[in-house]
Design a protein around this motif. Structure first.
Motif, short mmCIF file in Angstrom:
data_model
loop_
_atom_site.label_atom_id
_atom_site.label_comp_id
_atom_site.label_asym_id
_atom_site.label_seq_id
_atom_site.Cartn_x
_atom_site.Cartn_y
_atom_site.Cartn_z
N ALA A 91 0.86 -1.18 0.00
CA ALA A 91 0.00 0.00 0.00
C ALA A 91 0.90 1.24 0.00
O ALA A 91 1.62 1.49 0.97
N VAL A 92 0.89 1.95 -1.09
CA VAL A 92 1.71 3.16 -1.25
C VAL A 92 0.80 4.36 -1.03
O VAL A 92 -0.16 4.57 -1.78
N ALA A 93 1.07 5.14 0.02
CA ALA A 93 0.18 6.24 0.40
C ALA A 93 0.91 7.57 0.37
O ALA A 93 2.07 7.67 0.78
N LEU A 94 0.23 8.59 -0.11
CA LEU A 94 0.78 9.93 -0.12
C LEU A 94 -0.33 10.92 0.15
O LEU A 94 -1.50 10.66 -0.12
N SER A 95 0.04 12.06 0.72
CA SER A 95 -0.94 13.09 1.01
C SER A 95 -0.28 14.45 0.96
O SER A 95 0.94 14.59 1.10
N ARG A 96 -1.12 15.46 0.75
CA ARG A 96 -0.64 16.83 0.68
C ARG A 96 -1.81 17.76 0.96
O ARG A 96 -2.97 17.45 0.63
N THR A 97 -1.51 18.89 1.58
CA THR A 97 -2.54 19.90 1.82
C THR A 97 -2.40 21.01 0.79
O THR A 97 -1.29 21.51 0.53
N PHE A 98 -3.51 21.38 0.18
CA PHE A 98 -3.55 22.43 -0.84
C PHE A 98 -4.27 23.66 -0.28
O PHE A 98 -5.28 23.51 0.40
N PRO A 99 -3.80 24.87 -0.58
CA PRO A 99 -4.47 26.08 -0.12
C PRO A 99 -5.67 26.41 -1.00
O PRO A 99 -5.72 27.43 -1.69
N GLY A 128 -8.85 26.50 6.06
CA GLY A 128 -9.33 26.93 4.75
C GLY A 128 -8.74 26.16 3.60
O GLY A 128 -9.11 26.39 2.45
N GLY A 129 -7.83 25.25 3.89
CA GLY A 129 -7.23 24.41 2.86
C GLY A 129 -7.86 23.03 2.82
O GLY A 129 -8.77 22.72 3.59
N THR A 130 -7.32 22.19 1.95
CA THR A 130 -7.86 20.85 1.75
C THR A 130 -6.74 19.83 1.72
O THR A 130 -5.75 20.00 1.00
N ARG A 131 -6.89 18.78 2.50
CA ARG A 131 -5.93 17.68 2.49
C ARG A 131 -6.42 16.61 1.53
O ARG A 131 -7.56 16.14 1.63
N LEU A 132 -5.56 16.24 0.59
CA LEU A 132 -5.85 15.16 -0.36
C LEU A 132 -4.94 13.99 -0.04
O LEU A 132 -3.72 14.15 0.00
N ALA A 133 -5.52 12.83 0.21
CA ALA A 133 -4.76 11.63 0.52
C ALA A 133 -5.10 10.54 -0.50
O ALA A 133 -6.28 10.35 -0.83
N LEU A 134 -4.08 9.85 -0.99
CA LEU A 134 -4.27 8.79 -1.98
C LEU A 134 -3.49 7.55 -1.54
O LEU A 134 -2.35 7.66 -1.10
N CYS A 135 -4.13 6.40 -1.66
CA CYS A 135 -3.46 5.14 -1.36
C CYS A 135 -3.64 4.19 -2.54
O CYS A 135 -4.77 3.95 -2.97
N VAL A 167 -10.55 13.25 0.61
CA VAL A 167 -10.35 14.69 0.76
C VAL A 167 -11.01 15.15 2.05
O VAL A 167 -12.05 14.63 2.45
N SER A 168 -10.37 16.12 2.71
CA SER A 168 -10.91 16.63 3.97
C SER A 168 -10.42 18.04 4.18
O SER A 168 -9.35 18.43 3.70
N GLU A 169 -11.20 18.83 4.90
CA GLU A 169 -10.78 20.19 5.22
C GLU A 169 -9.68 20.15 6.28
O GLU A 169 -9.70 19.31 7.18
N ASP A 170 -8.71 21.04 6.15
CA ASP A 170 -7.58 21.02 7.09
C ASP A 170 -7.78 21.94 8.29
O ASP A 170 -6.93 22.01 9.16
N GLY A 171 -8.92 22.64 8.33
CA GLY A 171 -9.21 23.52 9.45
C GLY A 171 -8.69 24.94 9.28
O GLY A 171 -8.99 25.82 10.10
#
Length: 211
Positions: free
Chosen positions: A28-36, A111-118, A105-109
């Motif tokens: 399981a290869v997982a990555l995530s990043r928060t976007f403004p 105003g940004g958004t966290r995108l996670a992919l596995c 996808v989820s709100e980061d608290g």
């Protein structure tokens, strides 16, 4: 190229895990990043067939729950799960193999958004050769494309061939490959094995050593 590779590399979180899928060993290869960007904008960018080609690749088919899709020149599959602005699940079918992609996808608290992919796949000779970077680097380049699209939505998508041969693109690919080697080592892969696989992955994406 008009981006700082290290800024985008540092924005990524990477991890590797080993599990059992359908009774067989899998990775399981997982990555995530928060976007403004607002969650609605990020969700639309990753699910809207008109926007996907502007940062990833052209996609055709029925982009709805249980629909079949096809990424031009890449994988196809079935949309197995979809919850608006929350979760997307796909089969990823390529060259006779089936793997599975989960997107959250989820709100980061702030105003940004966290995108996670596995991306989960059965272990194979391909894994032994390239390790997690085979899919990890590819998805990380997609996250880079998405970041640039969200920041400058009217700009054209970066040309893949130009990217792979530019100093910025090569630095990004090598940095990503090294990042996935570290994630593999943290998951228990021997250092020499992980680093060798990362070298082969970087050479594949940049074309270095060909000919």
């Amino acid at each position: 190229m008009n981006f700082d590779p290290q800024t985008h590399l540092d924005a990524m979180h990477r991890s590797v895990a080993f599990e059992v899928r359908d009774g067989q060993p899998a990775s399981a290869v997982a990555l995530s990043r928060t976007f403004p960007a607002a969650i609605a904008d990020v969700w639309d960018a990753v699910t809207n067939g008109d926007r996907i080609p502007r940062w990833f690749a052209p996609v055709s088919g029925n982009l709805e729950l249980h629909g079949r899709y096809q990424v031009e020149g890449n994988a196809g599959g079935t949309i197995a799960a979809c919850e608006a602005q929350s979760h997307l699940g796909l089969t990823w079918e390529f060259a006779g193999d089936v793997s599975w992609v989960e997107v959250q996808v989820s709100e980061d608290g702030n105003g940004g958004t966290r995108l996670a992919l596995c991306h989960t796949a059965l272990l194979s000779e391909h894994w032994e050769t390239f390790g997690p970077g085979a899919v990890g680097v590819g998805w990380e380049m997609a996250f880079l494309g998405l970041a640039l699209h969200l920041e400058r939505p009217d700009d054209p998508k970066i040309d893949e061939a130009e990217f792979a041969t530019s100093p910025e693109g090569r630095a990004f690919i090598h940095g990503s490959s090294e990042g996935w080697a570290k994630a593999a080592i943290a998951a228990g892969t021997e250092v020499e094995v992980a680093n060798a696989a990362a070298g082969r992955t970087a050479a594949f994406y940049t074309g270095e050593g060909e000919g």
